[in-house]
Motif scaffolding. Structure first.
Motif, PDB file in Angstrom:
ATOM      1  N   MET A   1       0.853  -1.164   0.000  1.00 23.12           N
ATOM      2  CA  MET A   1       0.000   0.000   0.000  1.00 23.12           C
ATOM      3  C   MET A   1       0.904   1.235   0.000  1.00 23.12           C
ATOM      4  N   SER A   2       0.555   2.199  -0.819  1.00 22.75           N
ATOM      5  CA  SER A   2       1.389   3.389  -0.932  1.00 22.75           C
ATOM      6  C   SER A   2       1.237   4.285   0.297  1.00 22.75           C
ATOM      7  N   THR A   3       2.241   5.120   0.477  1.00 17.07           N
ATOM      8  CA  THR A   3       2.232   6.051   1.610  1.00 17.07           C
ATOM      9  C   THR A   3       1.041   6.989   1.525  1.00 17.07           C
ATOM     10  N   LEU A   4       0.721   7.426   0.318  1.00 19.72           N
ATOM     11  CA  LEU A   4      -0.411   8.336   0.146  1.00 19.72           C
ATOM     12  C   LEU A   4      -1.728   7.656   0.538  1.00 19.72           C
ATOM     13  N   ALA A   5      -1.882   6.381   0.203  1.00 19.36           N
ATOM     14  CA  ALA A   5      -3.100   5.652   0.570  1.00 19.36           C
ATOM     15  C   ALA A   5      -3.199   5.486   2.084  1.00 19.36           C
ATOM     16  N   VAL A   6      -2.087   5.199   2.734  1.00 20.52           N
ATOM     17  CA  VAL A   6      -2.092   5.044   4.190  1.00 20.52           C
ATOM     18  C   VAL A   6      -2.417   6.386   4.850  1.00 20.52           C
ATOM     19  N   ARG A   7      -1.836   7.452   4.325  1.00 19.39           N
ATOM     20  CA  ARG A   7      -2.134   8.787   4.865  1.00 19.39           C
ATOM     21  C   ARG A   7      -3.615   9.121   4.695  1.00 19.39           C
ATOM     22  N   ALA A   8      -4.171   8.770   3.549  1.00 16.81           N
ATOM     23  CA  ALA A   8      -5.601   9.030   3.318  1.00 16.81           C
ATOM     24  C   ALA A   8      -6.464   8.199   4.265  1.00 16.81           C
ATOM     25  N   LEU A   9      -6.088   6.957   4.488  1.00 12.64           N
ATOM     26  CA  LEU A   9      -6.826   6.104   5.415  1.00 12.64           C
ATOM     27  C   LEU A   9      -6.765   6.669   6.836  1.00 12.64           C
ATOM     28  N   LEU A  10      -5.595   7.127   7.237  1.00 15.85           N
ATOM     29  CA  LEU A  10      -5.471   7.752   8.557  1.00 15.85           C
ATOM     30  C   LEU A  10      -6.329   9.008   8.653  1.00 15.85           C
ATOM     31  N   ALA A  11      -6.400   9.779   7.574  1.00 16.04           N
ATOM     32  CA  ALA A  11      -7.231  10.989   7.572  1.00 16.04           C
ATOM     33  C   ALA A  11      -8.709  10.628   7.716  1.00 16.04           C
ATOM     34  N   VAL A  12      -9.115   9.535   7.086  1.00 14.46           N
ATOM     35  CA  VAL A  12     -10.508   9.088   7.174  1.00 14.46           C
ATOM     36  C   VAL A  12     -10.854   8.679   8.607  1.00 14.46           C
ATOM     37  N   VAL A  13      -9.890   8.182   9.343  1.00 12.31           N
ATOM     38  CA  VAL A  13     -10.117   7.820  10.745  1.00 12.31           C
ATOM     39  C   VAL A  13      -9.960   9.049  11.647  1.00 12.31           C
ATOM     40  N   PHE A  14      -8.956   9.859  11.371  1.00  6.82           N
ATOM     41  CA  PHE A  14      -8.607  10.983  12.237  1.00  6.82           C
ATOM     42  C   PHE A  14      -9.709  12.040  12.324  1.00  6.82           C
ATOM     43  N   TRP A  15     -10.154  12.565  11.203  1.00  9.57           N
ATOM     44  CA  TRP A  15     -11.076  13.709  11.229  1.00  9.57           C
ATOM     45  C   TRP A  15     -12.425  13.386  11.862  1.00  9.57           C
ATOM     46  N   PRO A  16     -13.076  12.289  11.500  1.00 10.70           N
ATOM     47  CA  PRO A  16     -14.346  11.992  12.196  1.00 10.70           C
ATOM     48  C   PRO A  16     -14.150  11.733  13.696  1.00 10.70           C
ATOM     49  N   SER A  17     -13.074  11.016  14.046  1.00  5.08           N
ATOM     50  CA  SER A  17     -12.860  10.754  15.471  1.00  5.08           C
ATOM     51  C   SER A  17     -12.561  12.039  16.216  1.00  5.08           C
ATOM     52  N   LEU A  18     -11.850  12.958  15.603  1.00  5.03           N
ATOM     53  CA  LEU A  18     -11.558  14.228  16.254  1.00  5.03           C
ATOM     54  C   LEU A  18     -12.838  15.010  16.514  1.00  5.03           C
ATOM     55  N   PHE A  19     -13.678  15.119  15.513  1.00  3.20           N
ATOM     56  CA  PHE A  19     -14.882  15.929  15.681  1.00  3.20           C
ATOM     57  C   PHE A  19     -15.952  15.236  16.515  1.00  3.20           C
ATOM     58  N   PHE A  20     -16.196  13.957  16.273  1.00  3.28           N
ATOM     59  CA  PHE A  20     -17.266  13.288  17.005  1.00  3.28           C
ATOM     60  C   PHE A  20     -16.856  12.915  18.420  1.00  3.28           C
ATOM     61  N   PHE A  21     -15.644  12.399  18.585  1.00  4.46           N
ATOM     62  CA  PHE A  21     -15.229  11.965  19.909  1.00  4.46           C
ATOM     63  C   PHE A  21     -14.782  13.133  20.780  1.00  4.46           C
TER      64      PHE A  21
END
Length: 174
Positions: free
Chosen positions: A1-21
């Motif tokens: 998996m490319s670094t960009l894909a991993v970064r995007a996956l982390l962003a998909v987890v990070f932003w919702p968890s930051l705002f909702f949690f």
């Protein structure tokens, strides 16, 4: 998996968890992790207050594990894209998070122990002082939120190499 894909996956987890949690979660978790005001008048003995307060501990642990999701994302992003300046900021986030988690847990546990004032004769007046912890918690959380938000934004932004993505005026990519 490319670094960009991993970064995007982390962003998909990070932003919702930051705002909702982080922004909505404290209200929900505070209600779930303290002894309810309906239960307080039913408690008559010190052991009952302790049992009720100790019953909130699993929720406090779960709450802090869920709150740690954005911090874990920052640590993973930092391992993908190591940069000394950001690494020191991530360490600062971890320290602020640990202090905020301890203050929050102490506040919520103390709120359950004092039980909205009904348990005051059973316990030391020091537990009543936990009602001031939200002020200290806020003083720690505001810089933490700002730092985590700015780091998340910096880590989740795409850093393309302009030389490889440049388009020549004739329409051909270099």
């Amino acid at each position: 998996m490319s670094t960009l894909a991993v970064r995007a996956l982390l962003a998909v987890v990070f932003w919702p968890s930051l705002f909702f949690f982080w922004f909505l979660g404290p209200f929900v978790f505070f209600l779930l992790s303290t002894t309810s005001s309906e239960v307080c008048p039913l408690l008559e003995r010190r052991e009952q207050f302790l049992a009720s307060a100790n019953g909130t501990l699993p929720m406090l642990v779960l709450q802090n594990l869920i709150y740690a999701v954005p911090i874990v994302c920052l640590v993973l992003w930092n391992r993908l894209l190591p940069e000394p300046a950001r690494a020191s900021q991530v360490v600062t986030c971890i320290k602020l998070f640990a202090v905020a988690a301890m203050l929050g847990a102490l506040w919520e546990y103390g709120s359950s122990l004092v039980c909205d004032g009904y348990g005051q004769p059973f316990f030391s007046p020091a537990w009543q002082m936990t009602s001031y912890l939200p002020i200290a918690d806020l003083a720690v959380n505001i810089p933490l939120y700002v730092l985590v938000f700015s780091l998340g934004r910096a880590f989740s932004m795409r850093e393309d190499d302009l030389a490889t993505d440049a388009v020549h005026p004739d329409g051909n990519a270099s």
